[in-house]
Scaffold this motif. Structure first.
Motif, short mmCIF file in Angstrom:
data_model
loop_
_atom_site.label_atom_id
_atom_site.label_comp_id
_atom_site.label_asym_id
_atom_site.label_seq_id
_atom_site.Cartn_x
_atom_site.Cartn_y
_atom_site.Cartn_z
N VAL A 96 64.86 -10.48 -57.48
CA VAL A 96 66.27 -11.18 -57.23
C VAL A 96 66.95 -10.36 -57.85
N ALA A 97 66.95 -9.55 -59.01
CA ALA A 97 68.41 -8.96 -59.69
C ALA A 97 68.56 -7.78 -58.57
N ASP A 98 67.73 -6.82 -58.40
CA ASP A 98 67.55 -5.59 -57.70
C ASP A 98 67.78 -5.61 -56.24
N LYS A 99 67.29 -6.91 -55.63
CA LYS A 99 67.09 -6.76 -54.00
C LYS A 99 67.85 -7.79 -53.60
N ARG A 129 59.09 -16.69 -69.87
CA ARG A 129 57.84 -15.62 -69.34
C ARG A 129 58.16 -15.15 -68.11
N PRO A 130 57.45 -14.31 -67.22
CA PRO A 130 57.91 -13.21 -66.26
C PRO A 130 57.37 -13.89 -65.30
N ARG A 131 57.94 -14.40 -63.12
CA ARG A 131 56.67 -14.75 -62.80
C ARG A 131 56.83 -13.79 -61.57
N TYR A 132 55.07 -13.43 -61.54
CA TYR A 132 54.78 -12.60 -60.60
C TYR A 132 54.14 -13.37 -58.88
N TYR A 162 73.84 -9.62 -52.78
CA TYR A 162 74.56 -10.58 -51.81
C TYR A 162 75.25 -11.30 -53.00
N ASP A 163 76.65 -11.94 -52.85
CA ASP A 163 77.44 -12.41 -53.90
C ASP A 163 77.00 -13.41 -54.30
N VAL A 164 75.89 -13.26 -55.60
CA VAL A 164 75.34 -14.33 -55.90
C VAL A 164 75.23 -14.37 -57.99
N THR A 165 75.07 -15.09 -57.93
CA THR A 165 74.98 -14.54 -60.15
C THR A 165 73.16 -14.31 -59.58
N LEU A 166 72.59 -13.75 -60.46
CA LEU A 166 71.25 -14.21 -60.90
C LEU A 166 71.27 -15.11 -61.24
N ASP A 167 71.36 -15.87 -62.33
CA ASP A 167 71.00 -17.23 -62.54
C ASP A 167 70.60 -18.13 -61.23
N VAL A 168 71.75 -18.28 -60.66
CA VAL A 168 71.99 -19.23 -59.18
C VAL A 168 70.78 -18.47 -58.14
N ALA A 169 70.81 -17.70 -58.17
CA ALA A 169 69.90 -16.85 -57.39
C ALA A 169 68.21 -17.09 -57.38
N LEU A 170 68.39 -16.93 -59.42
CA LEU A 170 66.62 -17.60 -59.55
C LEU A 170 66.28 -18.47 -59.68
N THR A 209 55.58 -6.55 -59.26
CA THR A 209 57.34 -6.57 -59.51
C THR A 209 57.78 -8.11 -59.99
N PRO A 210 58.14 -8.27 -61.26
CA PRO A 210 58.72 -9.70 -61.39
C PRO A 210 59.73 -9.97 -60.11
N LEU A 211 59.55 -11.80 -60.76
CA LEU A 211 60.41 -12.06 -59.69
C LEU A 211 61.49 -12.15 -59.88
N GLU A 212 61.87 -11.74 -61.44
CA GLU A 212 63.57 -12.38 -61.45
C GLU A 212 64.14 -10.66 -61.19
#
Lengths: 271, 106
Positions: free
Chosen positions: B56-59, B3-6, B64-72, B50-53
């Protein structure tokens, strides 16, 4: 036999720290005399006071050992409590009441709290720091217990006026920051000179093998300042005022790290 | 599916940006937090809607050079920590506006 009524007459004294006169009244003349001695140099001859506190003395042995200070805002009043005192103060009327034992250091604690509340609204603060005036300008030496606040005061040359060795009083006056003397002392065990001067620098103390002054990043300066600022009230508005003041102070006043060897040569750098 | 987190900034704080860092002080216990550059981006974007995911994806991932999984994963740990100190609000539903939530999780 005619009845006898014991009339209790209140005696008062005005203690003025940082230009803020606070009248303290009590029905025990001996205690008021004790207060006059404790705050010698800060007793105002003027009868006018912006704030009034009635002191009620509790019998000895009624205090608890609770050392945690609680300062809360309730129904338009600040409530201040510790094991040895309970005080309330209405900033709108300027009136307050203190219940404490005869220990003058309980009153010391109440006055420190009241001044932090008053200063916050005026863009000032109390800081764990010794301070001194030299050549017409004030220097603050801040740090935790054992960092060297009292040592810096002890090592001060004769031409330096010591404002305090423990709690520095910072006021915002005409758009700049000024340090004022306080009667709040640490190991030096003497009240500071009742003087004031513009602050030239704040030094965050560290002990080391040699004397050196180093620049620090603004974020470290804010951290150092806020880490040593006296905070009592857990009130959002109050915290925001102090927080904003810390940033403004760091923007205006040079904050440096002072590493010093504990001898008087360190004062050669304080000019 | 997760579920999205806010996330939303608490109103019981004082905060200021200083360079690339953000300093945040809790108004309830006067604890001071320093957020680094990436944490500051999340802090600034924590608008409650704005959902946390997406933040992370947009900003983060675009800058930065990081994958979505790791950054999230890092972002989840960050917001959880800040929420435990009460300076950030965390919810499974959008927060109507910053500082208010009917379904906060610590």
């Amino acid at each position: 036999m005619p009845g006898v009524t014991a009339a209790t007459q209140r005696v008062d004294v005005v203690v003025e720290i940082g230009g803020l006169p606070i009248r303290l009244s009590c029905d025990d003349p001996a205690f008021v005399h004790l207060v006059q001695e404790r705050y010698a140099g800060y007793i105002s001859a003027a009868n006018d006071a912006a704030f009034d506190f009635e002191i009620e003395l509790a019998p000895p042995g009624t205090e608890s050992r609770d050392e945690d200070v609680r300062v809360t805002w309730e129904s338009g009043c600040w409530l201040m409590e510790r094991g040895d005192f309970r005080a309330e103060w209405n900033p709108s009327t300027g009136q307050g009441r203190i219940q404490q034992t005869r220990n003058p250091y309980s009153l010391d604690s109440v006055l420190r709290i009241v001044h932090t509340l008053l200063l916050a609204q005026r863009g000032g603060f109390l800081l764990h720091a010794s301070s001194a005036i030299r050549n017409g300008q004030a220097f603050l030496f801040s740090g935790v217990s054992g960092a060297g606040k009292t040592t810096m005061a002890r090592l001060a040359p004769p031409d330096a006026a010591i404002l305090t060795d423990e709690i520095s009083y910072v006021i915002r006056q005409d758009g700049r920051y000024v340090a004022a003397g306080t009667p709040f002392f640490g190991e030096l065990a003497r009240v500071g000179d009742n003087l004031r001067a513009p602050i030239k620098a704040l030094y965050l103390l560290a002990k080391g093998p040699e004397n050196i002054i180093e620049p620090i990043a603004p974020a470290d300066a804010v951290r150092g300042l806020l880490g040593n600022t006296l905070f009592f009230a857990r009130d959002p508005e109050f915290v925001k005022m102090v927080f904003d003041t810390a940033f403004d102070f760091v923007r205006q006043v040079p904050v440096r790290r002072l590493t010093f060897a504990p001898d008087s040569s360190v004062w050669g750098l304080i000019v | 599916m997760t579920r999205p987190r806010y996330v939303a900034r608490s109103t019981a704080i004082a905060a200021r940006a200083l360079g690339e860092e953000t300093m945040v002080m809790s108004a309830t216990n006067s604890m001071l937090f320093t957020l680094d550059e990436i944490a500051s981006v999340i802090w600034e974007s924590a608008d409650g809607v704005t959902p946390l995911e997406q933040i992370v994806a947009d900003k983060i991932c675009t800058q930065y050079d990081v994958t979505l999984d790791v950054a999230l994963q890092d972002a989840e740990a960050l917001v959880k920590g800040l929420a435990e100190h009460g300076i950030l609000l965390l919810s499974d539903e959008p927060l109507a506006f910053s500082g208010r939530s009917h379904k906060e999780t610590p």
